[in-house]
Enzyme design. Structure first.
Site, short mmCIF file in Angstrom:
data_model
loop_
_atom_site.label_atom_id
_atom_site.label_comp_id
_atom_site.label_asym_id
_atom_site.label_seq_id
_atom_site.Cartn_x
_atom_site.Cartn_y
_atom_site.Cartn_z
N SER A 25 -2.15 1.72 -0.31
CA SER A 25 -1.51 3.01 -0.50
C SER A 25 -0.05 3.02 -0.08
O SER A 25 0.51 2.00 0.31
CB SER A 25 -2.25 4.13 0.23
OG SER A 25 -2.10 3.96 1.62
N TYR A 58 -1.63 4.94 -4.32
CA TYR A 58 -1.94 6.35 -4.07
C TYR A 58 -1.32 6.77 -2.74
O TYR A 58 -0.99 5.95 -1.90
CB TYR A 58 -3.46 6.58 -4.06
CG TYR A 58 -4.19 5.83 -2.98
CD1 TYR A 58 -4.43 6.41 -1.74
CD2 TYR A 58 -4.63 4.53 -3.19
CE1 TYR A 58 -5.08 5.72 -0.74
CE2 TYR A 58 -5.29 3.83 -2.20
CZ TYR A 58 -5.52 4.42 -0.98
OH TYR A 58 -6.17 3.73 0.01
#
Length: 115
Positions: A25, A58
């Site tokens: 991430s 993400y």
């Protein structure tokens, strides 16, 4: 019919860390997330200005006011601390929605403070 449009971006953020020992991430300062209308878990494209890398990951929320932009896990191999990146999110809109839609554009200085 839906078309994909720019939803938001954080422009020329400075990578503050690259942490290989994390699942994955990008950690983004909470205030920058709010200004860019980004949500935890939202998919984003990372465009590294220094080396030309383009990849997806993400969002996870960083501490407010720390100005963190940290790539984690495998993504950490694609950047180096100090690199300039553009963080981009897209949304699917109908032609009618697109007419009135304004993407959130967050410009930052070299220390990731919003301009």
């Amino acid at each position: 019919m839906l078309f994909e449009f720019l939803y938001s971006k954080i422009h020329r953020a400075t990578v503050t860390d690259a942490n290989l020992n994390y699942v994955g991430s990008i950690t983004i300062d909470e205030e920058l997330m709010e200004r860019a209308n980004l949500k935890v878990g939202q998919k984003v494209d990372i465009l590294d200005i220094n080396n030309g890398e383009r990849f997806q990951t993400y969002v996870i929320k960083g501490k407010r006011g720390q100005r963190d932009i940290c790539l984690n896990g495998a993504a950490a191999r694609k950047v180096q601390k100090g690199d300039k990146v553009i963080i981009v999110a897209y949304a699917y809109l109908t032609p009618e929605e697109e007419t009135d839609f304004e993407p959130a554009i967050v410009m930052v200085d070299d220390k990731n403070n919003p301009l």
